[in-house]
Structures are given as structure tokens and as C-alpha cells.
Scaffold this motif. Structure first.
Motif, PDB file in Angstrom:
ATOM      1  N   THR A 226       0.826  -1.209   0.000  1.00 42.85           N
ATOM      2  CA  THR A 226       0.000   0.000   0.000  1.00 42.85           C
ATOM      3  C   THR A 226       0.855   1.253   0.000  1.00 42.85           C
ATOM      4  N   LEU A 227       1.897   1.286   0.844  1.00 43.02           N
ATOM      5  CA  LEU A 227       2.779   2.450   0.884  1.00 43.02           C
ATOM      6  C   LEU A 227       3.596   2.582  -0.400  1.00 43.02           C
ATOM      7  N   ILE A 228       3.977   1.447  -0.985  1.00 40.34           N
ATOM      8  CA  ILE A 228       4.672   1.493  -2.273  1.00 40.34           C
ATOM      9  C   ILE A 228       3.770   2.139  -3.318  1.00 40.34           C
ATOM     10  N   GLY A 229       2.490   1.765  -3.323  1.00 36.28           N
ATOM     11  CA  GLY A 229       1.547   2.382  -4.254  1.00 36.28           C
ATOM     12  C   GLY A 229       1.433   3.880  -4.051  1.00 36.28           C
ATOM     13  N   ILE A 230       1.440   4.322  -2.791  1.00 32.17           N
ATOM     14  CA  ILE A 230       1.349   5.759  -2.505  1.00 32.17           C
ATOM     15  C   ILE A 230       2.584   6.494  -3.016  1.00 32.17           C
ATOM     16  N   VAL A 231       3.766   5.932  -2.759  1.00 26.32           N
ATOM     17  CA  VAL A 231       5.004   6.585  -3.194  1.00 26.32           C
ATOM     18  C   VAL A 231       5.070   6.650  -4.714  1.00 26.32           C
ATOM     19  N   VAL A 232       4.718   5.555  -5.389  1.00 22.58           N
ATOM     20  CA  VAL A 232       4.735   5.549  -6.850  1.00 22.58           C
ATOM     21  C   VAL A 232       3.719   6.547  -7.407  1.00 22.58           C
ATOM     22  N   ALA A 233       2.556   6.627  -6.772  1.00 24.48           N
ATOM     23  CA  ALA A 233       1.533   7.565  -7.230  1.00 24.48           C
ATOM     24  C   ALA A 233       1.983   9.012  -7.087  1.00 24.48           C
ATOM     25  N   THR A 234       2.836   9.284  -6.097  1.00 28.88           N
ATOM     26  CA  THR A 234       3.320  10.648  -5.896  1.00 28.88           C
ATOM     27  C   THR A 234       4.113  11.141  -7.099  1.00 28.88           C
ATOM     28  N   ILE A 235       4.757  10.246  -7.817  1.00 30.93           N
ATOM     29  CA  ILE A 235       5.466  10.636  -9.037  1.00 30.93           C
ATOM     30  C   ILE A 235       4.508  11.307 -10.002  1.00 30.93           C
ATOM     31  N   SER A 236       3.339  10.732 -10.160  1.00 34.23           N
ATOM     32  CA  SER A 236       2.358  11.300 -11.075  1.00 34.23           C
ATOM     33  C   SER A 236       1.728  12.576 -10.530  1.00 34.23           C
ATOM     34  N   VAL A 237       1.633  12.694  -9.212  1.00 33.56           N
ATOM     35  CA  VAL A 237       1.133  13.951  -8.639  1.00 33.56           C
ATOM     36  C   VAL A 237       2.058  15.101  -9.028  1.00 33.56           C
ATOM     37  N   GLY A 238       3.370  14.857  -8.949  1.00 33.50           N
ATOM     38  CA  GLY A 238       4.316  15.881  -9.372  1.00 33.50           C
ATOM     39  C   GLY A 238       4.146  16.251 -10.834  1.00 33.50           C
ATOM     40  N   SER A 239       3.883  15.247 -11.676  1.00 31.29           N
ATOM     41  CA  SER A 239       3.660  15.526 -13.101  1.00 31.29           C
ATOM     42  C   SER A 239       2.400  16.346 -13.325  1.00 31.29           C
ATOM     43  N   ILE A 240       1.343  16.030 -12.584  1.00 29.76           N
ATOM     44  CA  ILE A 240       0.087  16.767 -12.728  1.00 29.76           C
ATOM     45  C   ILE A 240       0.287  18.238 -12.403  1.00 29.76           C
ATOM     46  N   ILE A 241       1.016  18.505 -11.336  1.00 28.24           N
ATOM     47  CA  ILE A 241       1.197  19.892 -10.897  1.00 28.24           C
ATOM     48  C   ILE A 241       1.862  20.724 -11.987  1.00 28.24           C
ATOM     49  N   VAL A 242       2.914  20.184 -12.616  1.00 28.85           N
ATOM     50  CA  VAL A 242       3.618  20.987 -13.619  1.00 28.85           C
ATOM     51  C   VAL A 242       2.896  20.983 -14.958  1.00 28.85           C
ATOM     52  N   ARG A 243       2.196  19.916 -15.293  1.00 28.92           N
ATOM     53  CA  ARG A 243       1.533  19.851 -16.592  1.00 28.92           C
ATOM     54  C   ARG A 243       0.337  20.785 -16.682  1.00 28.92           C
ATOM     55  N   SER A 244      -0.264  21.096 -15.561  1.00 30.87           N
ATOM     56  CA  SER A 244      -1.403  22.014 -15.580  1.00 30.87           C
ATOM     57  C   SER A 244      -0.994  23.432 -15.946  1.00 30.87           C
ATOM     58  N   SER A 245       0.303  23.721 -15.839  1.00 24.72           N
ATOM     59  CA  SER A 245       0.794  25.066 -16.190  1.00 24.72           C
ATOM     60  C   SER A 245       1.877  24.992 -17.259  1.00 24.72           C
ATOM     61  N   LEU A 246       1.814  23.976 -18.101  1.00 26.42           N
ATOM     62  CA  LEU A 246       2.880  23.740 -19.075  1.00 26.42           C
ATOM     63  C   LEU A 246       3.025  24.886 -20.072  1.00 26.42           C
ATOM     64  N   SER A 247       1.895  25.337 -20.651  1.00 26.92           N
ATOM     65  CA  SER A 247       1.995  26.376 -21.682  1.00 26.92           C
ATOM     66  C   SER A 247       2.559  27.673 -21.113  1.00 26.92           C
ATOM     67  N   ARG A 248       2.214  28.000 -19.864  1.00 26.68           N
ATOM     68  CA  ARG A 248       2.770  29.199 -19.244  1.00 26.68           C
ATOM     69  C   ARG A 248       4.267  29.048 -19.013  1.00 26.68           C
ATOM     70  N   GLY A 249       4.708  27.839 -18.677  1.00 22.34           N
ATOM     71  CA  GLY A 249       6.132  27.606 -18.507  1.00 22.34           C
ATOM     72  C   GLY A 249       6.900  27.770 -19.808  1.00 22.34           C
ATOM     73  N   VAL A 250       6.303  27.315 -20.919  1.00 22.90           N
ATOM     74  CA  VAL A 250       6.946  27.479 -22.220  1.00 22.90           C
ATOM     75  C   VAL A 250       7.041  28.954 -22.574  1.00 22.90           C
ATOM     76  N   GLU A 251       5.975  29.709 -22.315  1.00 25.85           N
ATOM     77  CA  GLU A 251       5.995  31.140 -22.618  1.00 25.85           C
ATOM     78  C   GLU A 251       7.083  31.871 -21.828  1.00 25.85           C
ATOM     79  N   ARG A 252       7.288  31.465 -20.597  1.00 27.60           N
ATOM     80  CA  ARG A 252       8.230  32.184 -19.737  1.00 27.60           C
ATOM     81  C   ARG A 252       9.676  31.748 -19.947  1.00 27.60           C
ATOM     82  N   PHE A 253       9.908  30.428 -20.058  1.00 24.48           N
ATOM     83  CA  PHE A 253      11.280  29.925 -20.096  1.00 24.48           C
ATOM     84  C   PHE A 253      11.689  29.382 -21.464  1.00 24.48           C
ATOM     85  N   GLY A 254      10.737  28.953 -22.274  1.00 26.03           N
ATOM     86  CA  GLY A 254      11.065  28.340 -23.546  1.00 26.03           C
ATOM     87  C   GLY A 254      11.328  26.851 -23.419  1.00 26.03           C
ATOM     88  N   TYR A 255      11.326  26.183 -24.566  1.00 23.44           N
ATOM     89  CA  TYR A 255      11.495  24.731 -24.579  1.00 23.44           C
ATOM     90  C   TYR A 255      12.850  24.304 -24.036  1.00 23.44           C
TER      91      TYR A 255
END
Length: 418
Positions: A268-297
Motif C-alpha cells: 500500500t505504501l509502495i503504491g502511494i510513493v509511486v503515485a506521488t510521481i504522477s502527482v508531481g507531473s500533474i502539478i507541472v503539466r497544468s501550467s505547461l503552456s505558461r512555462g513554455v511562454e516564460r522559459f522556452g522549450y
């Protein structure tokens, strides 16, 4: 390429390939199509993460050696590697619905095998089926996003597409870990084919995406198109970035659960830790286009690869659950940038008639990484220990950063001269 529609972002250090994208066939009701495509992507990702992170643990519980586990995971990428180009060509020729329906069927068969025949070699065959199906899901769904987007919305839509992938990767390991911990591996594996029941009608609805306007070569001769794609400026740099990132990602997918098990975490804890990887991806992907505008590819890609190197390298120093969760979140943030950015760059680099083939090539390169990485790190783990594999992975990635920097700089320079 940001939401504003500007294709000139070099001033921000961005990378925009020089090829002009030829128009794709029109798509009726693109917003509805994107919703269905994202939902199907979510379900298929849940199905993957319900089973895939726990297959190494299941094999280990049955007495399989770490080297054998790494070999099974790596060899499962051989057949997908061989078919990835033709899967992309089939998407171009027939549209994504046919390929995606085949992927759903393979997932269902794999789920049945895992449920009814839970021994080493049937599990290896089922894992290979899932890997093949992932090619169909990836190439088909990414082509749908490309066809249903405009240059102004493409980065945003790939960000949302990847966000749904991350959401599925959060739910999947949580459900898989809970089910495995309370009901056993076979019950968790049964969820794979159950999740495919609603997926087939969703895949059939993708028939609204027309085939590409190309009949220059037959499907059987699709390999001839690879050279045309690879000659496009910027493609090799994008493929190199994809290869490096997937090497690190496969190390994480293959051996991170084993390390977490070694330090004493429950399923169960392994599942939680692995799922946290995707939580980090969700956080940055929700603002991806703004990140490209500010910093570039270029800056985003370089920063993401460097962050992945740091997080892989510090894993062997971590034992406490909260530190492991923090490292997993940072790992996910790095992957959250690289995957959608390289997808968008691939689309911008080739014409619409070659999108499927281009995504097939990208998947083939990623499959090479998914074969090499677990085999190499499996041998390292067998000879030394699993912590050494993470040290080696963390040390190898910084060596790629200067190469990526040179490649992205050349892309930026070429864009300024066009």
C-alpha cells in the motif's frame, strides 16, 4: 507554439524546429474528441499502473532473481520496438480508431493471462502484450491530439493530455497497491481486463479522426518514411532527449518498487510513493503552456533532465516515507515537462501526413531505452545492489545535459536563420 500562437520564442531560449507543418485533415468537434481521447488515455494508464509496478514484486515473491526480472521487463520491449514504426504508419493510413481498438483487445488478453496463469513465463508474455498495446495507445492518442489542435493550442492540449496520463498514474498504483495488499496480486491483475470493458466503445469513437492525406507508399513499405522523418531538422535532438529521459524513467519503474520493498514499505505504501510521481507531473503539466511562454522549450527540457538526475541519485540515501514521497514528487515534476514537450516538438517538426510515423519512431526510440535500461541496471543490481543502479543512473544523466544543450542550441540557431 504557446497558447498565444507565436512560433518565435527563441528570445526566451525556446526551441522550435524549422519545418513548416502542413495542414491536417479537418476534425469535426475537436473539443469532444479530445475529451474522449483523454478519458481513454486515463483508463488505459490506470490499467497499466494497476499491474505494471507490481509485476516485478509478484515475480520476486515467486523466487525470480533480479536479473531475470530485469530481463523480462527489458525483453518485453523488443516486439513493440519492431512494430512501432508500422503502428504509426497504420494510424496515418487507417486512422487511430483501428490501432486503439487493437490495443484495448491486447490489454484485455493480458489481464486474463495475469489472472488465470500467474507463473513466470505467462506473466512475461502478458507483460509483452501490455507493452505492445501501449504502442497502439500512445501513437493513436498522440496523433488524435495533434489532429484536433491548432498551432496555438497544441502545447496546451498536449499538457492536458499528459495531465490525464498523470492522473491515471496516480489512481492506478493506489488502486493496485490497495487491492494487492488486501486481496492479492491476481485480484489486482483482474482489474486490467475489467477496465477494458468501457474502453472499447471509447476507442471506436475515435473514428472521427480521418486518415492522413498520404498514399505515397503502402503500409508494408512504411519503413521508407523513417528517413524522411529523421532528415527533418530537430528530430534527432528530440529523439535523444526522449531516449535519455526514458532510460531514467524505466530505471524508476523497474527498480524503484524493489528498493521501496527493500527498505520495508508495504504494498500500500509502495503504491502511494509511486503515485506521488504522477502527482508531481500533474502539478507541472497544468501550467505547461505558461512555462513554455516564460522559459522556452530548451530551458525547461534542460532543467527537467537535471532534476531527474538529482532525484535518481539521492534515492539510495532515503529511507523515511516522507523523504521518499518528496523525491518521488520531484521525479514526477521532471517527467511532467519532458514528455509533452517532446511530443509537441515532434508534431511541429513534420507534416501532418507523417505524424503517425513520427510518433512511431519516437516510440521505437523509447522502446530501445526501455529494453537497454532494465537489462543494464538489472545486471548492475545483480552484481552489486539496487542502490548502485540509482547511483549510476543519477550520475549518467548529467553527462547528457551538455549534449542536449548543444542540440537545442542548434535548433534555436537554425530557427533564427529561417
Amino acid at each position: 507554439m504557446a497558447d498565444s500562437g507565436s512560433r518565435s520564442e527563441i528570445a526566451h531560449g525556446s526551441v522550435v524546429p524549422s519545418a513548416q507543418v502542413r495542414d491536417a485533415p479537418p476534425v469535426a468537434n475537436p473539443e469532444a474528441l479530445l475529451w474522449v481521447n483523454n478519458a481513454l488515455n486515463f483508463v488505459s494508464t490506470v490499467a497499466w499502473y494497476v499491474a505494471a509496478p507490481f509485476i516485478p514484486l509478484y515475480l520476486a515473491s515467486g523466487g525470480a532473481s533480479v536479473g531475470l526480472i530485469g530481463g523480462i521487463i527489458g525483453s518485453a520491449g523488443v516486439v513493440p520496438l519492431l512494430i512501432s514504426l508500422h503502428a504509426g504508419a497504420l494510424v496515418d493510413e487507417r486512422g487511430p480508431a483501428l490501432v486503439t481498438k487493437g490495443a484495448v483487445l491486447l490489454y484485455a488478453i493480458a489481464g486474463v493471462i495475469l489472472t488465470l496463469l500467474p507463473t513466470v513465463w505467462p506473466v512475461a508474455v502478458a507483460y509483452a502484450f501490455i507493452a505492445i498495446a501501449n504502442i497502439g495507445f500512445a501513437v493513436g492518442s498522440q496523433a488524435v491530439v495533434a489532429a484536433a489542435s491548432t498551432p496555438a493550442t497544441r502545447v496546451r492540449n498536449y499538457g492536458y493530455y499528459s495531465l490525464w496520463t498523470s492522473a491515471g498514474a496516480v489512481i492506478g498504483p493506489l488502486v493496485g497497491g490497495f487491492t494487492t495488499g488486501h486481496f492479492g496480486y491476481r485480484t489486482a491483475f483482474a482489474l486490467v481486463w475489467l477496465l477494458m470493458l468501457p474502453s472499447f466503445p471509447m476507442a471506436a469513437s475515435l473514428r472521427g479522426v480521418p486518415a492522413a492525406p498520404r498514399r505515397a507508399v503502402s503500409f508494408a513499405m512504411a519503413h521508407r518514411l523513417a528517413g524522411a522523418v529523421l532528415r527533418e531538422r530537430g528530430i534527432t535532438a528530440v529523439l535523444f532527449i526522449s531516449f535519455i529521459v526514458v532510460c531514467g524513467q524505466t530505471l524508476q519503474q523497474s527498480f524503484y518498487p524493489l528498493y521501496l520493498h527493500k527498505v520495508g514499505l508495504s504494498p500500500t505504501l509502495i503504491g502511494i510513493v509511486v503515485a506521488t510521481i504522477s502527482v508531481g507531473s500533474i502539478i507541472v503539466r497544468s501550467s505547461l503552456s505558461r512555462g513554455v511562454e516564460r522559459f522556452g522549450y530548451a530551458r525547461l527540457l534542460l532543467g527537467a533532465v537535471a532534476l531527474l538526475a538529482v532525484t535518481l541519485g539521492i534515492v539510495p540515501h532515503l529511507r523515511h516515507i516522507w523523504w521518499l514521497i518528496l523525491a518521488s514528487g520531484l521525479m514526477g515534476a521532471s517527467l511532467g515537462f519532458t514528455q509533452p514537450l517532446t511530443m509537441s516538438l515532434m508534431v511541429e517538426s513534420v507534416g501532418a501526413e507523417l505524424w503517425g510515423v513520427a510518433f512511431g519512431i519516437r516510440q521505437g526510440v523509447q522502446r530501445v531505452a526501455s529494453i537497454v535500461s532494465p537489462i543494464v541496471f538489472g545486471l548492475v543490481t545483480t552484481a552489486f545492489r539496487v542502490e548502485t543502479a540509482f547511483f549510476l543512473g543519477g550520475a549518467a544523466l548529467p553527462g547528457a545535459v551538455p549534449i542536449i544543450a548543444r542540440g537545442t542550441a542548434r535548433l534555436g540557431s537554425s530557427r533564427r536563420t529561417n
